[in-house]
Structures are given as structure tokens and as C-alpha cells.
Design a protein around this motif. Sequence first.
Motif, PDB file in Angstrom:
ATOM      1  N   GLY A 119       0.830  -1.194   0.000  1.00  0.00           N
ATOM      2  CA  GLY A 119       0.000   0.000   0.000  1.00  0.00           C
ATOM      3  C   GLY A 119       0.863   1.240   0.000  1.00  0.00           C
ATOM      4  O   GLY A 119       2.011   1.235  -0.445  1.00  0.00           O
ATOM      5  N   VAL A 120       0.324   2.315   0.550  1.00  0.00           N
ATOM      6  CA  VAL A 120       1.039   3.587   0.553  1.00  0.00           C
ATOM      7  C   VAL A 120       0.464   4.472   1.651  1.00  0.00           C
ATOM      8  O   VAL A 120      -0.737   4.406   1.954  1.00  0.00           O
ATOM      9  CB  VAL A 120       0.921   4.273  -0.833  1.00  0.00           C
ATOM     10  N   LEU A 121       1.318   5.265   2.266  1.00  0.00           N
ATOM     11  CA  LEU A 121       0.868   6.338   3.145  1.00  0.00           C
ATOM     12  C   LEU A 121       0.789   7.595   2.286  1.00  0.00           C
ATOM     13  O   LEU A 121       1.813   8.114   1.832  1.00  0.00           O
ATOM     14  CB  LEU A 121       1.829   6.535   4.319  1.00  0.00           C
ATOM     15  N   GLY A 122      -0.422   8.034   2.021  1.00  0.00           N
ATOM     16  CA  GLY A 122      -0.619   9.159   1.126  1.00  0.00           C
ATOM     17  C   GLY A 122       0.093  10.417   1.604  1.00  0.00           C
ATOM     18  O   GLY A 122       0.104  10.724   2.800  1.00  0.00           O
ATOM     19  N   GLY A 123       0.684  11.148   0.667  1.00  0.00           N
ATOM     20  CA  GLY A 123       1.377  12.378   1.015  1.00  0.00           C
ATOM     21  C   GLY A 123       2.554  12.171   1.940  1.00  0.00           C
ATOM     22  O   GLY A 123       2.876  13.053   2.754  1.00  0.00           O
ATOM     23  N   PHE A 124       3.230  11.029   1.810  1.00  0.00           N
ATOM     24  CA  PHE A 124       4.304  10.708   2.751  1.00  0.00           C
ATOM     25  C   PHE A 124       5.380  11.796   2.837  1.00  0.00           C
ATOM     26  O   PHE A 124       5.826  12.128   3.941  1.00  0.00           O
ATOM     27  CB  PHE A 124       4.926   9.357   2.396  1.00  0.00           C
ATOM     28  N   PRO A 125       5.821  12.378   1.731  1.00  0.00           N
ATOM     29  CA  PRO A 125       6.822  13.444   1.871  1.00  0.00           C
ATOM     30  C   PRO A 125       6.345  14.606   2.745  1.00  0.00           C
ATOM     31  O   PRO A 125       7.146  15.229   3.447  1.00  0.00           O
ATOM     32  CB  PRO A 125       7.059  13.903   0.427  1.00  0.00           C
TER      33      PRO A 125
ATOM     34  N   SER B 207      -9.668  -1.043  -0.127  1.00  0.00           N
ATOM     35  CA  SER B 207      -8.331  -1.526   0.183  1.00  0.00           C
ATOM     36  C   SER B 207      -7.816  -2.528  -0.835  1.00  0.00           C
ATOM     37  O   SER B 207      -8.571  -3.130  -1.597  1.00  0.00           O
ATOM     38  CB  SER B 207      -8.327  -2.188   1.567  1.00  0.00           C
ATOM     39  N   ARG B 208      -6.489  -2.703  -0.840  1.00  0.00           N
ATOM     40  CA  ARG B 208      -5.850  -3.702  -1.678  1.00  0.00           C
ATOM     41  C   ARG B 208      -6.320  -5.097  -1.260  1.00  0.00           C
ATOM     42  O   ARG B 208      -6.723  -5.325  -0.125  1.00  0.00           O
ATOM     43  CB  ARG B 208      -4.330  -3.590  -1.571  1.00  0.00           C
ATOM     44  N   SER B 209      -6.226  -6.056  -2.184  1.00  0.00           N
ATOM     45  CA  SER B 209      -6.774  -7.394  -1.970  1.00  0.00           C
ATOM     46  C   SER B 209      -6.011  -8.150  -0.878  1.00  0.00           C
ATOM     47  O   SER B 209      -4.816  -7.957  -0.672  1.00  0.00           O
ATOM     48  CB  SER B 209      -6.736  -8.190  -3.271  1.00  0.00           C
ATOM     49  N   LEU B 210      -6.735  -9.040  -0.192  1.00  0.00           N
ATOM     50  CA  LEU B 210      -6.143  -9.896   0.843  1.00  0.00           C
ATOM     51  C   LEU B 210      -6.995 -11.159   0.976  1.00  0.00           C
ATOM     52  O   LEU B 210      -8.225 -11.085   0.985  1.00  0.00           O
ATOM     53  CB  LEU B 210      -6.069  -9.166   2.178  1.00  0.00           C
ATOM     54  N   PHE B 211      -6.311 -12.317   1.080  1.00  0.00           N
ATOM     55  CA  PHE B 211      -6.997 -13.603   1.143  1.00  0.00           C
ATOM     56  C   PHE B 211      -6.357 -14.481   2.217  1.00  0.00           C
ATOM     57  O   PHE B 211      -5.170 -14.342   2.526  1.00  0.00           O
ATOM     58  CB  PHE B 211      -6.918 -14.336  -0.197  1.00  0.00           C
TER      59      PHE B 211
ATOM     60  N   VAL C 220      -4.065  15.828   3.143  1.00  0.00           N
ATOM     61  CA  VAL C 220      -4.035  14.570   2.389  1.00  0.00           C
ATOM     62  C   VAL C 220      -5.429  13.952   2.445  1.00  0.00           C
ATOM     63  O   VAL C 220      -5.958  13.689   3.525  1.00  0.00           O
ATOM     64  CB  VAL C 220      -2.990  13.597   2.957  1.00  0.00           C
ATOM     65  N   GLU C 221      -6.011  13.669   1.285  1.00  0.00           N
ATOM     66  CA  GLU C 221      -7.391  13.179   1.254  1.00  0.00           C
ATOM     67  C   GLU C 221      -7.509  11.769   1.801  1.00  0.00           C
ATOM     68  O   GLU C 221      -8.422  11.461   2.577  1.00  0.00           O
ATOM     69  CB  GLU C 221      -7.924  13.231  -0.183  1.00  0.00           C
ATOM     70  N   HIS C 222      -6.607  10.873   1.374  1.00  0.00           N
ATOM     71  CA  HIS C 222      -6.654   9.470   1.807  1.00  0.00           C
ATOM     72  C   HIS C 222      -5.280   9.083   2.356  1.00  0.00           C
ATOM     73  O   HIS C 222      -4.414   8.597   1.615  1.00  0.00           O
ATOM     74  CB  HIS C 222      -7.036   8.562   0.644  1.00  0.00           C
ATOM     75  N   PRO C 223      -5.048   9.249   3.642  1.00  0.00           N
ATOM     76  CA  PRO C 223      -3.696   9.067   4.177  1.00  0.00           C
ATOM     77  C   PRO C 223      -3.202   7.624   4.217  1.00  0.00           C
ATOM     78  O   PRO C 223      -1.990   7.405   4.190  1.00  0.00           O
ATOM     79  CB  PRO C 223      -3.810   9.625   5.607  1.00  0.00           C
TER      80      PRO C 223
ATOM     81  N   TRP D  66      -0.558 -11.497  12.667  1.00  0.00           N
ATOM     82  CA  TRP D  66      -1.654 -10.534  12.587  1.00  0.00           C
ATOM     83  C   TRP D  66      -1.620  -9.910  11.191  1.00  0.00           C
ATOM     84  O   TRP D  66      -0.559  -9.447  10.738  1.00  0.00           O
ATOM     85  CB  TRP D  66      -1.501  -9.425  13.623  1.00  0.00           C
ATOM     86  N   ALA D  67      -2.743  -9.902  10.501  1.00  0.00           N
ATOM     87  CA  ALA D  67      -2.829  -9.293   9.174  1.00  0.00           C
ATOM     88  C   ALA D  67      -4.004  -8.325   9.159  1.00  0.00           C
ATOM     89  O   ALA D  67      -5.061  -8.610   9.727  1.00  0.00           O
ATOM     90  CB  ALA D  67      -2.995 -10.365   8.095  1.00  0.00           C
ATOM     91  N   PHE D  68      -3.813  -7.193   8.495  1.00  0.00           N
ATOM     92  CA  PHE D  68      -4.796  -6.112   8.502  1.00  0.00           C
ATOM     93  C   PHE D  68      -5.104  -5.678   7.069  1.00  0.00           C
ATOM     94  O   PHE D  68      -4.192  -5.539   6.245  1.00  0.00           O
ATOM     95  CB  PHE D  68      -4.254  -4.893   9.269  1.00  0.00           C
ATOM     96  N   ARG D  69      -6.373  -5.443   6.811  1.00  0.00           N
ATOM     97  CA  ARG D  69      -6.805  -4.872   5.535  1.00  0.00           C
ATOM     98  C   ARG D  69      -7.622  -3.621   5.828  1.00  0.00           C
ATOM     99  O   ARG D  69      -8.685  -3.688   6.464  1.00  0.00           O
ATOM    100  CB  ARG D  69      -7.649  -5.874   4.737  1.00  0.00           C
ATOM    101  N   TYR D  70      -7.123  -2.477   5.368  1.00  0.00           N
ATOM    102  CA  TYR D  70      -7.797  -1.210   5.681  1.00  0.00           C
ATOM    103  C   TYR D  70      -7.303  -0.131   4.724  1.00  0.00           C
ATOM    104  O   TYR D  70      -6.147  -0.141   4.295  1.00  0.00           O
ATOM    105  CB  TYR D  70      -7.498  -0.768   7.125  1.00  0.00           C
ATOM    106  N   SER D  71      -8.165   0.837   4.414  1.00  0.00           N
ATOM    107  CA  SER D  71      -7.741   2.053   3.731  1.00  0.00           C
ATOM    108  C   SER D  71      -8.671   3.181   4.134  1.00  0.00           C
ATOM    109  O   SER D  71      -9.838   2.964   4.471  1.00  0.00           O
ATOM    110  CB  SER D  71      -7.745   1.878   2.212  1.00  0.00           C
TER     111      SER D  71
END
Length: 281
Positions: free
Chosen positions: A113-119, A206-210, A179-182, A196-201
Motif C-alpha cells: 500500500g502507501v501512506l498518502g502524502g508521505f513526503p 483496500s488492496r486485496s487480501l486472502f 491529504v485526502e486518503h492518508p 496478525w494481518a490487517f486490511r484497511y484504507s
Amino acid sequence: MCRWLAYSGSPVRLDDLLYKPANSLVMQSKHSRLGVETTNGDGFGVGWYGTEPTPGVFHSTEPAWHDRNLRELAAQASSRRVFAHIRATTGTAIQQTNCHPFRHGKWLWMHNGVLGGFPQVKRDLAMAVDPGLYPEIEGSTDSEMFFYLALTFGLEQDPRAAVAEAVGFIEDAGQRRGVEHPVQMTVAATDGETTWAFRYSSERNSRSLFVSSDVAALQAQYPEHELLGKLSDDSRLVVSEPLGDLYGAWQEVPEATCVVVRGGEQEQYPFEPAAPAVAAV
């Protein structure tokens, strides 16, 4: 972005996970089916637990499909718990210290994934990391910063609460910077005993997870399947995308969910960010 897998169960050779499945992680590095990018060729990493309390890690900036050392390692090494990650950079440098999984003591961590506006938020996040942990940050990625925020907020004591507080802090910092979607994430963390696995945005897309289905049921359904025949009943996989097309083998993790795998037990919990105890400045 990236693709990853987290395995736990009976000992398996790394090549059973990385090379042999029809849609193996190495295959996904060239031809991802569900990723944002088809190609994930900006390095890779493998972490595994052996006889020592600290897990081993192997990182390379080579594309996974091109690295002879990975093939040699995978043909020999086996483990009961494996983290593997192929990288597609979101802008930070292609270097070994930016390859996942990241390690702290007995803990491993990886992120797609990505942390939006990281810079824009990087300084805010760095200033929140525990001063005793900060010198351990070796690379320049948002993913490693995320890991050390989670450690700061108590990952080693309560992973679910720590990740929730870290995400809440990152969202607060991002929103303060416009940042709109951090946060966009699937994350996996392990202490060598539990995953522990997490799916969130932040945008709830969110990106796929199975997660893999019950091994005993799959063995009964596919008695001739080579890899399934090697696995114990407590074996489990959490993956960015399925490793093959066996019917009934994979279950999609719902949006905003935490999966906890401990032995043969697998539980799912709703996941929401927690309001940070100290707001980003």
C-alpha cells in the motif's frame, strides 16, 4: 504496489511457497493478477524462523524472478513460519534497506500500500517514533516508518491496538496536511508464534487480501495435490492474491478487518483506527 505472503504451519521448503504454485509469488513478480501494477520487480525479501529466537532475513534489489541466490536459498531452506514480499516502489529508492520484511528483535513486518502524502507527513511521523527506536530505521520507506510507529504504540504488547493507534495517528497527520486518503494498506506482523494481518484504507477501498481455507478439507477434496499433501492441519496462508486456482482454497478478507492466525486457529475482527493519544502537530 507490492505482493506478499505469510505462512505458518508444518515446515515447508521456501520454493514450495515462492516457486512451485501456479500463481507463486515469483510468478506474481512478473504477472500479478490483482495488484495495482502487473510487475513487482523493485526488489524482494524473505523472513523465516529457524532455531534462533531472531528470524533470518534475506533482501535483494534484484527482481525476484532474476535472482539466482533466492532460487538456491529457496531450494534448501525450510521453516514453519515464512514472510515473503515482492516490491513495487511508490517512489522511494530501490535499495536493500527499503525491502520488506522489516525486522525488530523477534518481530517481522511487511506492507502493501502507501501512506498518502508521505513526503509532507514524514517529519510528523518521524517525530512521533520513540527516540530509543528511531536509530534502528535504516531505509526511507513509508512502510518502515509505519512499522516503527506501531512499535512505538505498543506492537509487542497488543498488536491490534498498536496498529489501530498508528493508523489513527497517520490519518490525523495526513488530514492536517491536506491529504485526502492518508492510509492504504494490507499489513502483516508476526512475533514468530502468531500472525496478525490487517486490511484497511482511508477510502474504504483496500488492496486485496486472502486467507487459505481449512487444510484438512482441501486435502480431502484434492488428494493428489503435492503441496497440500505436505501440510499439517494447522497450516495457514495469508496472501495478497491466491497462489493458485483450487476451488474453495481461498477466502477474501473483508474490508476493514484484522486476521489473527495462531496455530490452527484463525479469527477475524473488525478493524478501525483509534484516535491518537497525542495528535500530530
